[in-house]
Design a protein around this motif. Structure first.
Motif, PDB file in Angstrom:
ATOM      1  N   THR A 175       0.841  -1.194   0.000  1.00  0.00           N
ATOM      2  CA  THR A 175       0.000   0.000   0.000  1.00  0.00           C
ATOM      3  C   THR A 175       0.879   1.249   0.000  1.00  0.00           C
ATOM      4  OG1 THR A 175      -1.821  -1.081   1.129  1.00  0.00           O
ATOM      5  CG2 THR A 175      -1.684   1.314   1.322  1.00  0.00           C
ATOM      6  N   ALA A 176       0.690   2.100  -0.999  1.00  0.00           N
ATOM      7  CA  ALA A 176       1.542   3.280  -1.155  1.00  0.00           C
ATOM      8  C   ALA A 176       1.036   4.125  -2.307  1.00  0.00           C
ATOM      9  CB  ALA A 176       2.989   2.859  -1.424  1.00  0.00           C
ATOM     10  N   ASN A 177       1.599   5.298  -2.415  1.00  0.00           N
ATOM     11  CA  ASN A 177       1.412   6.130  -3.602  1.00  0.00           C
ATOM     12  C   ASN A 177       2.572   5.810  -4.544  1.00  0.00           C
ATOM     13  OD1 ASN A 177       0.155   7.988  -5.225  1.00  0.00           O
ATOM     14  ND2 ASN A 177       0.966   9.770  -4.161  1.00  0.00           N
ATOM     15  N   TYR A 178       2.256   5.443  -5.765  1.00  0.00           N
ATOM     16  CA  TYR A 178       3.263   5.014  -6.732  1.00  0.00           C
ATOM     17  C   TYR A 178       3.509   6.139  -7.730  1.00  0.00           C
ATOM     18  CZ  TYR A 178       3.184   0.275  -4.930  1.00  0.00           C
ATOM     19  OH  TYR A 178       3.322  -0.824  -4.115  1.00  0.00           O
ATOM     20  N   PHE A 179       4.788   6.444  -7.918  1.00  0.00           N
ATOM     21  CA  PHE A 179       5.201   7.575  -8.747  1.00  0.00           C
ATOM     22  C   PHE A 179       6.115   7.132  -9.877  1.00  0.00           C
ATOM     23  CE2 PHE A 179       4.056  11.003  -5.830  1.00  0.00           C
ATOM     24  CZ  PHE A 179       4.047  10.360  -4.599  1.00  0.00           C
ATOM     25  N   CYS A 180       6.081   7.911 -10.959  1.00  0.00           N
ATOM     26  CA  CYS A 180       7.087   7.812 -12.008  1.00  0.00           C
ATOM     27  C   CYS A 180       8.079   8.936 -11.820  1.00  0.00           C
ATOM     28  CB  CYS A 180       6.463   8.033 -13.383  1.00  0.00           C
ATOM     29  SG  CYS A 180       5.656   6.619 -14.032  1.00  0.00           S
ATOM     30  N   LYS A 181       9.328   8.643 -12.082  1.00  0.00           N
ATOM     31  CA  LYS A 181      10.333   9.688 -12.204  1.00  0.00           C
ATOM     32  C   LYS A 181      11.001   9.533 -13.565  1.00  0.00           C
ATOM     33  CE  LYS A 181      14.592   9.735 -10.747  1.00  0.00           C
ATOM     34  NZ  LYS A 181      15.807   9.700  -9.896  1.00  0.00           N
ATOM     35  N   ILE A 182      11.007  10.612 -14.298  1.00  0.00           N
ATOM     36  CA  ILE A 182      11.627  10.614 -15.621  1.00  0.00           C
ATOM     37  C   ILE A 182      12.848  11.519 -15.556  1.00  0.00           C
ATOM     38  CG2 ILE A 182      11.322  11.083 -18.080  1.00  0.00           C
ATOM     39  CD1 ILE A 182       9.553   8.832 -16.960  1.00  0.00           C
ATOM     40  N   GLN A 183      13.987  10.968 -15.886  1.00  0.00           N
ATOM     41  CA  GLN A 183      15.222  11.749 -15.898  1.00  0.00           C
ATOM     42  C   GLN A 183      15.588  12.072 -17.341  1.00  0.00           C
ATOM     43  OE1 GLN A 183      18.758   9.693 -14.703  1.00  0.00           O
ATOM     44  NE2 GLN A 183      19.947  11.557 -14.388  1.00  0.00           N
TER      45      GLN A 183
END
Length: 119
Positions: A90-98
């Motif tokens: 259980t969590a907030n799932y994020f994308c990181k784009i570099q």
């Protein structure tokens, strides 16, 4: 500039599966890395899995054997396929784009999509 939008989160029962999407738009020609992170309530953000600049997949220990990542370059979208989900996922799932260009590196984050694993 790069815009990042995650989607696909929701409520799932323990042992269930869920797939998340990360749609990327803007100056995508300079993308160097594409990462999935998550942040559980009261905890620090942690890396889940990522694509290297050469397109190879890498998984952290929390993802190995349960999660896989894929991408559709025609749709400029990255996916996180999660299985055998546990309440601790259980969590907030994020994308990181570099991105890299002009001698500079920049990171772009989306707003995240919430995943709740509960019976």
């Amino acid at each position: 500039q790069v815009q990042v939008v995650e989607s696909g989160g929701g409520l799932v029962q323990p042992g269930g599966s869920l797939s998340l999407s990360c749609a990327v738009s803007g100056n995508i020609a300079r993308i160097y890395h594409m990462d999935w992170y998550r942040q559980a309530p009261g905890k620090e953000r942690e890396l889940v899995a990522f694509f290297t600049h050469s397109g190879s997949r890498r998984y952290t220990d929390l993802a190995k054997g349960r999660f896989t990542i894929s991408r559709d370059d025609l749709k400029n979208t990255m996916y996180l396929h999660m299985g055998s989900l546990k309440p601790e996922d259980t969590a907030n799932y994020f994308c990181k784009i570099q991105t890299i260009g002009g001698g500079a590196s920049k990171n772009y984050w989306g707003q995240g999509t919430n995943v709740a694993v509960s019976s």
